[in-house]
Design a protein around this motif. Structure first.
Motif, mmCIF file in Angstrom:
data_model
loop_
_atom_site.group_PDB
_atom_site.id
_atom_site.type_symbol
_atom_site.label_atom_id
_atom_site.label_comp_id
_atom_site.label_asym_id
_atom_site.label_seq_id
_atom_site.Cartn_x
_atom_site.Cartn_y
_atom_site.Cartn_z
ATOM 1 N N LYS A 256 68.004 124.562 5.778
ATOM 2 C CA LYS A 256 68.426 125.076 6.866
ATOM 3 C C LYS A 256 68.564 125.018 8.350
ATOM 4 O O LYS A 256 68.623 123.945 8.133
ATOM 5 C CB LYS A 256 67.036 125.030 7.243
ATOM 6 C CG LYS A 256 66.477 125.678 5.191
ATOM 7 C CD LYS A 256 66.426 126.948 5.266
ATOM 8 C CE LYS A 256 65.397 128.185 4.073
ATOM 9 N NZ LYS A 256 65.379 129.096 3.469
ATOM 10 N N ASN A 257 68.494 125.744 9.470
ATOM 11 C CA ASN A 257 69.236 125.315 10.743
ATOM 12 C C ASN A 257 67.690 125.481 11.839
ATOM 13 O O ASN A 257 66.881 125.511 10.960
ATOM 14 C CB ASN A 257 70.174 126.282 11.894
ATOM 15 C CG ASN A 257 69.589 127.736 11.711
ATOM 16 O OD1 ASN A 257 68.458 128.344 11.742
ATOM 17 N ND2 ASN A 257 70.396 128.469 11.632
ATOM 18 N N ARG A 258 67.317 124.709 12.762
ATOM 19 C CA ARG A 258 66.550 124.453 13.424
ATOM 20 C C ARG A 258 65.814 126.205 13.896
ATOM 21 O O ARG A 258 64.140 125.989 13.854
ATOM 22 C CB ARG A 258 67.001 124.204 15.192
ATOM 23 C CG ARG A 258 67.662 122.874 15.235
ATOM 24 C CD ARG A 258 67.522 122.439 16.618
ATOM 25 N NE ARG A 258 68.988 123.116 16.862
ATOM 26 C CZ ARG A 258 69.650 123.132 17.580
ATOM 27 N NH1 ARG A 258 68.489 122.601 19.387
ATOM 28 N NH2 ARG A 258 71.233 123.129 18.624
ATOM 29 N N LYS B 274 69.217 129.971 6.769
ATOM 30 C CA LYS B 274 70.118 129.290 5.471
ATOM 31 C C LYS B 274 71.498 129.339 6.416
ATOM 32 O O LYS B 274 71.925 129.958 6.480
ATOM 33 C CB LYS B 274 69.680 130.493 4.262
ATOM 34 C CG LYS B 274 70.703 129.365 3.002
ATOM 35 C CD LYS B 274 70.701 130.838 1.327
ATOM 36 C CE LYS B 274 71.131 129.437 0.889
ATOM 37 N NZ LYS B 274 70.797 130.569 -0.619
ATOM 38 N N VAL B 275 72.073 128.054 5.271
ATOM 39 C CA VAL B 275 73.034 127.724 6.134
ATOM 40 C C VAL B 275 74.572 126.974 4.653
ATOM 41 O O VAL B 275 73.206 126.373 3.959
ATOM 42 C CB VAL B 275 73.274 126.384 7.587
ATOM 43 C CG1 VAL B 275 74.948 126.745 7.439
ATOM 44 C CG2 VAL B 275 72.061 127.163 8.123
ATOM 45 N N ILE C 24 75.909 131.132 8.323
ATOM 46 C CA ILE C 24 74.434 131.643 8.822
ATOM 47 C C ILE C 24 73.716 132.471 8.226
ATOM 48 O O ILE C 24 74.632 133.748 8.211
ATOM 49 C CB ILE C 24 73.915 131.127 10.854
ATOM 50 C CG1 ILE C 24 74.938 129.925 11.035
ATOM 51 C CG2 ILE C 24 72.489 131.198 10.458
ATOM 52 C CD1 ILE C 24 74.387 129.562 12.301
ATOM 53 N N GLN C 25 73.359 132.655 7.504
ATOM 54 C CA GLN C 25 71.763 133.885 6.975
ATOM 55 C C GLN C 25 71.793 134.942 7.952
ATOM 56 O O GLN C 25 71.054 134.739 9.070
ATOM 57 C CB GLN C 25 70.986 133.816 5.593
ATOM 58 C CG GLN C 25 71.043 134.835 5.175
ATOM 59 C CD GLN C 25 70.142 134.555 4.564
ATOM 60 O OE1 GLN C 25 69.313 132.949 4.296
ATOM 61 N NE2 GLN C 25 69.086 135.098 2.580
#
Length: 188
Positions: free
Chosen positions: A142-144, A148-149, A186-187
């Motif tokens: 997960k990014n900041r 979801k990445v 990136i989702q």
């Protein structure tokens, strides 16, 4: 009553199939690179900037993924301005006439844990041909922003002359081009 049955059937079908998730490329963490043998003795490496790429999948392991990618030929970079200018010319890519390279997947088959075969159509220099590449799912996180990445590495090779790129003899510029792409998606 008939509308309720149809709506229920559609809901059930969509929950069984899963919902497709779309991911967009993170350009700052993605690269399309290549390597070619020069004078039969050394490798010259280069890259193109990815202008757009998407990944769509309804499965967590991405085993049904589809990919689409576009790169800008005018961004070719081999760390040599003169060579880059020559690559953009009609002698090689003819960037004025064919400004993009694109790839559209046909299949993405899981062959082992995190390993896949990626088959699709590559269009370069006005020629479209099917190619098969090896793909590795580096992982997901997960990014900041809590999105979801997914990270992938893709490798393979192609013959440049099959796409009409460059008429130089193989002793000067190898015909076999090694591809290496890495990307974070990136989702949405």
């Amino acid at each position: 009553m008939k509308k309720i049955v149809i709506a229920s059937a559609l809901f059930l079908a969509s929950s069984l199939v899963g919902f497709a998730q779309t991911f967009k490329v993170d350009k700052a963490h993605s690269k399309l690179g290549f390597s070619v043998v020069h004078l039969s003795i050394s490798d010259v490496e280069g890259s193109f900037k990815i202008t757009d790429a998407t990944l769509t999948s309804s499965k967590d392991d991405f085993s049904d993924a589809s990919f689409a990618l576009t790169a800008d030929v005018n961004t070719v970079n081999t760390d040599n301005e003169r060579r880059d200018g020559h690559l953009k010319s009609a002698d090689f890519f003819d960037a004025a006439k064919f400004p993009t390279i694109s790839f559209k997947s046909k299949s993405f088959t899981k062959v082992a844990d995190r390993k896949y075969k990626l088959v699709g159509d590559l269009t370069m220099h006005g020629v479209t041909k099917a190619i098969t590449l090896d793909a590795t799912l580096n992982g997901t996180t997960k990014n900041r922003d809590g999105k979801k990445v997914a990270g992938f590495k893709v490798t393979g090779s192609l013959n440049r002359t099959a796409f009409g790129v460059g008429s130089m003899p193989a002793a000067m510029v190898g015909e076999e081009i090694e591809l290496k792409a890495s990307g974070e998606f990136i989702q949405e």
